[in-house]
Design a protein around this motif. Structure first.
Motif, PDB file in Angstrom:
ATOM      1  N   GLY A 233       0.855  -1.177   0.000  1.00  0.00           N
ATOM      2  CA  GLY A 233       0.000   0.000   0.000  1.00  0.00           C
ATOM      3  C   GLY A 233       0.884   1.217   0.000  1.00  0.00           C
ATOM      4  O   GLY A 233       2.063   1.156   0.368  1.00  0.00           O
ATOM      5  N   GLY A 234       0.339   2.344  -0.430  1.00  0.00           N
ATOM      6  CA  GLY A 234       1.172   3.528  -0.462  1.00  0.00           C
ATOM      7  C   GLY A 234       0.598   4.622  -1.328  1.00  0.00           C
ATOM      8  O   GLY A 234      -0.618   4.711  -1.552  1.00  0.00           O
ATOM      9  N   LEU A 235       1.493   5.423  -1.872  1.00  0.00           N
ATOM     10  CA  LEU A 235       1.133   6.638  -2.596  1.00  0.00           C
ATOM     11  C   LEU A 235       1.212   6.415  -4.101  1.00  0.00           C
ATOM     12  O   LEU A 235       2.120   5.738  -4.591  1.00  0.00           O
ATOM     13  CB  LEU A 235       2.079   7.768  -2.174  1.00  0.00           C
ATOM     14  N   ILE A 236       0.259   7.007  -4.828  1.00  0.00           N
ATOM     15  CA  ILE A 236       0.253   6.982  -6.294  1.00  0.00           C
ATOM     16  C   ILE A 236       0.458   8.404  -6.799  1.00  0.00           C
ATOM     17  O   ILE A 236      -0.245   9.326  -6.376  1.00  0.00           O
ATOM     18  CB  ILE A 236      -1.072   6.448  -6.856  1.00  0.00           C
ATOM     19  N   ALA A 282      -3.010  12.027  -8.171  1.00  0.00           N
ATOM     20  CA  ALA A 282      -2.359  11.583  -6.952  1.00  0.00           C
ATOM     21  C   ALA A 282      -3.385  10.819  -6.134  1.00  0.00           C
ATOM     22  O   ALA A 282      -4.589  11.080  -6.229  1.00  0.00           O
ATOM     23  CB  ALA A 282      -1.800  12.762  -6.157  1.00  0.00           C
ATOM     24  N   GLY A 283      -2.894   9.851  -5.347  1.00  0.00           N
ATOM     25  CA  GLY A 283      -3.832   9.068  -4.554  1.00  0.00           C
ATOM     26  C   GLY A 283      -3.124   8.054  -3.700  1.00  0.00           C
ATOM     27  O   GLY A 283      -1.891   8.071  -3.544  1.00  0.00           O
ATOM     28  N   THR A 293      -8.080   8.166  -5.843  1.00  0.00           N
ATOM     29  CA  THR A 293      -7.235   9.115  -6.548  1.00  0.00           C
ATOM     30  C   THR A 293      -7.986  10.426  -6.771  1.00  0.00           C
ATOM     31  O   THR A 293      -9.224  10.459  -6.846  1.00  0.00           O
ATOM     32  CB  THR A 293      -6.773   8.576  -7.907  1.00  0.00           C
ATOM     33  N   VAL A 294      -7.217  11.491  -6.905  1.00  0.00           N
ATOM     34  CA  VAL A 294      -7.725  12.800  -7.294  1.00  0.00           C
ATOM     35  C   VAL A 294      -6.930  13.231  -8.513  1.00  0.00           C
ATOM     36  O   VAL A 294      -5.687  13.143  -8.521  1.00  0.00           O
ATOM     37  CB  VAL A 294      -7.588  13.831  -6.158  1.00  0.00           C
ATOM     38  N   SER A 295      -7.609  13.681  -9.564  1.00  0.00           N
ATOM     39  CA  SER A 295      -6.926  14.074 -10.792  1.00  0.00           C
ATOM     40  C   SER A 295      -7.422  15.429 -11.274  1.00  0.00           C
ATOM     41  O   SER A 295      -8.564  15.820 -11.003  1.00  0.00           O
ATOM     42  CB  SER A 295      -7.134  13.021 -11.887  1.00  0.00           C
ATOM     43  N   TYR A 296      -6.529  16.117 -11.982  1.00  0.00           N
ATOM     44  CA  TYR A 296      -6.898  17.405 -12.593  1.00  0.00           C
ATOM     45  C   TYR A 296      -6.447  17.373 -14.045  1.00  0.00           C
ATOM     46  O   TYR A 296      -5.288  17.050 -14.345  1.00  0.00           O
ATOM     47  CB  TYR A 296      -6.244  18.574 -11.867  1.00  0.00           C
ATOM     48  N   GLY A 297      -7.364  17.702 -14.950  1.00  0.00           N
ATOM     49  CA  GLY A 297      -7.051  17.674 -16.368  1.00  0.00           C
ATOM     50  C   GLY A 297      -7.416  18.964 -17.071  1.00  0.00           C
ATOM     51  O   GLY A 297      -8.395  19.638 -16.714  1.00  0.00           O
ATOM     52  N   ASP A 298      -6.605  19.330 -18.047  1.00  0.00           N
ATOM     53  CA  ASP A 298      -6.869  20.476 -18.930  1.00  0.00           C
ATOM     54  C   ASP A 298      -6.910  19.906 -20.337  1.00  0.00           C
ATOM     55  O   ASP A 298      -5.893  19.425 -20.852  1.00  0.00           O
ATOM     56  CB  ASP A 298      -5.756  21.514 -18.774  1.00  0.00           C
ATOM     57  N   GLU A 299      -8.081  19.929 -20.958  1.00  0.00           N
ATOM     58  CA  GLU A 299      -8.213  19.253 -22.240  1.00  0.00           C
ATOM     59  C   GLU A 299      -9.192  19.967 -23.166  1.00  0.00           C
ATOM     60  O   GLU A 299      -9.999  20.804 -22.736  1.00  0.00           O
ATOM     61  CB  GLU A 299      -8.666  17.812 -22.027  1.00  0.00           C
ATOM     62  N   ARG A 300      -9.088  19.619 -24.424  1.00  0.00           N
ATOM     63  CA  ARG A 300      -9.972  20.177 -25.451  1.00  0.00           C
ATOM     64  C   ARG A 300     -10.836  19.050 -26.016  1.00  0.00           C
ATOM     65  O   ARG A 300     -10.330  17.972 -26.319  1.00  0.00           O
ATOM     66  CB  ARG A 300      -9.155  20.821 -26.571  1.00  0.00           C
TER      67      ARG A 300
END
Length: 571
Positions: A233-236, A282-283, A293-300
């Motif tokens: 177990g751990g960090l992603i 990250a998660g 997990t938590v994610s942030y995306g910038d996309e078209r």
């Protein structure tokens, strides 16, 4: 020649899709490491009966505790009040045999499990356990070399810590009417150590329908990095840069099923739009198949039109149009929880599967796609901000040695903010959701696609919210195909069939201020009445890899029965 090439590629795609869908812990080419550790631990524990050779438990004998055998075989006619562990041994169960606990077989087969009683879980792994003796105990042997039969490409999977690279060629998605077959081509770099693992996948995405056309320059890319700090177990930490085609409603049919339907039968059960941009995430993860997990995306987001890929049958038919979708630049913040405790991802007997996602999207829509009635799209470009949730909840229950009762609930929809973009809306029709109703036909309109009256080309799903409940009861047919009848004590190939009875209920709806006589729109705090949900019943035969089913709409009795084929389980 082009047709033959695409046929070969699509066949390769189906095989690869099936392979990619398997849990890495169930790799058939070697015994999973966690199973080797579990079998070793169980054998080393105190047992009522422990043996390193042939064991017979007669009909009038009862073992008050566990049985652990290595290098058997094990023949049981009597009763074991605990569990049975067989390592590198075949197990033969007579009709009078009774095992109150679990049956775990590593490196062997089981004969007679349909006639005998096993009160707990049955798990069978054909790969043998490599071990060394340490007095009365055994220790799993760490594999450090690779023989000629396994090949160099298995070295990464068979060594505990590894560093290397390889060229990766595989499907990037389902065969579809917009890009043909998408193919990932590029290097994989990886390192695994006691601290965790790191990996980089850098692929060009070649689309057989457009990338090799002289009139188009259409090659995508998908570069993904992931760092895992920890072993159990751990960090992603991860990031991704991409130019890919994304499908809507991909929770219904698997990638392999959708691709085979398109390639063989000229039926594409998905709609597609283009996504270009990047994402960081990250998660945390735990070994037992759970991560958040938590994610942030910038996309078209861009629309794509239908092409004309080659199919095996019905080549003269026109494809269903690919709907237009909203276009613009979006920022997506996602929080995702995944829990998977199933004993087998391909053919689960027990366990949970939960996927929950909350998406907060904000950005600017430069061009709104046409909607079907009764929704009207905005005409001018505008800023948009919304929140959307999705949950896929499944429970697999073994109710007897030969039967199981499984449940699934899928729900999702608008939470707050502006109306959802078209590619973030829902539909609940077709073989992956409500198989008693046809896909994108008049019988599936209204409550299943939230469309009434005039509709946009392709009939996109446009429900703000949806809910679907599925239940199935599975019982064993007691049919063993390909059994070695000349040596029935030691089976060499084993394939079983089960009968399946299932029921589904679901619908979608719009959120807003309802008007008189409007069956699709409900206030944001209210749910549609249960009497308005569409229902169907069905029956099928499942032979593991493939199953044939029939489903009949119950809420619309005049609808004819639908017959369909599914790869592996319905869910």
């Amino acid at each position: 020649m082009r047709s033959l090439t695409l046929a070969l590629i699509a066949t390769f795609a189906a095989a690869t899709a099936g392979a990619q869908g398997r849990d890495a812990r169930s790799d058939r080419s070697g015994l999973p490491r966690d199973v080797a550790r579990e079998a070793t631990r169980l054998f080393n524990e105190t047992a009522a009966l422990r043996s390193t050779g042939r064991v017979e438990i007669d009909e009038d004998r009862t073992i008050d505790g566990d049985v652990a055998v290595i290098n058997g075989p094990v023949m049981i006619s009597g009763r074991v009040r605990g569990r049975v562990l067989a390592i590198n041994s075949d197990v033969i169960l007579r009709s009078t045999a009774r095992i109150d606990g679990d049956l775990l077989v590593v490196g062997g087969e089981v004969e007679g499990r349909h006639a005998a009683y096993v009160g707990g879980e049955i798990r069978i792994y054909r790969q043998q356990l490599q071990y060394v003796r340490d007095g009365d105990l055994i220790v799993p042997e760490r594999v450090t070399t690779v023989n000629n039969e396994t090949g160099w490409w298995r070295r990464w999977d068979r060594t505990p810590y590894r560093t290397g690279s390889k060229l990766y060629i595989a499907t990037a998605g389902a065969y579809n009417r917009v890009e043909g077959l998408p193919i990932n081509l590029g290097p994989q770099l990886y390192h695994s150590g006691p601290w965790g693992s790191a990996r980089i996948d850098a692929y060009a995405v070649l689309r057989t329908e457009t990338s090799f056309s002289g009139q188009q320059d259409d090659v995508g890319h998908n570069v993904n990095t992931e760092l895992r700090l920890g072993r159990r177990g751990g960090l992603i930490l991860g990031g991704r840069v991409f130019n890919v085609l994304e499908s809507t409603e991909n929770w219904q049919l698997t990638q392999g099923e959708a691709g085979l339907a398109a390639f063989l039968l000229h039926r594409d059960y998905r709609d597609y739009y283009e996504r270009r941009g990047g994402k960081v995430r990250a998660g945390f993860f735990v070994r037992r198949g759970a991560d958040v997990t938590v994610s942030y995306g910038d996309e078209r987001w861009l629309s794509r039109t239908v092409e004309n890929p080659w199919t095996l049958f019905k080549r003269g038919m026109a494809w269903r149009p690919n709907p237009e979708f909203d276009q613009g630049r979006m920022h997506l913040l996602n929080s995702t929880l995944r829990v998977d405790t199933r004993n087998d991802s391909d053919s689960p007997w027990s366990g949970w599967f939960v996927l929950a996602d909350v998406e907060h999207g904000f950005g600017n829509i430069a061009s709104y796609a046409p909607r079907s009635a009764p929704i009207l799209a905005a005409v001018a470009p505008s800023g948009i901000q919304y929140a959307r949730g999705f949950v896929d909840f499944r429970r697999y229950n073994r109710v007897s040695p030969d039967a199981q009762l499984n449940f699934r609930i899928v729900t999702g929809g608008w939470l707050n903010g502006d109306p959802l973009p078209l590619q973030r809306r829902f539909a609940v029709d077709g073989p992956g959701a409500m198989p008693g109703y046809d896909f994108r036909t008049p019988s599936s309109l209204n409550t299943l696609t939230c469309t009434s009256g005039a509709f946009a080309p392709g009939i996109p799903g446009q429900c703000d919210r949806m809910a679907l409940a599925q239940v199935e009861y599975r019982g064993d047919l007691h049919i063993d195909l390909f059994t070695d009848w000349e040596d029935d004590h030691y089976m060499r190939s084993h394939s079983q069939g089960v009968w399946v009875f299932f029921a589904d209920a679901g619908r979608g709806w719009l959120v807003g201020t309802p008007s008189a006589g409007d069956p699709l729109t409900f206030d944001r705090e209210k749910l549609p009445p249960l009497s308005s949900f569409r229902t169907n019943l069905g029956f099928g035969l499942d032979f593991g890899l493939i199953g044939a089913y029939a489903a009949k709409a119950m809420s619309q009795p005049k609808e004819p029965a639908n017959f369909f084929v599914r790869i592996r389980h319905r869910f």
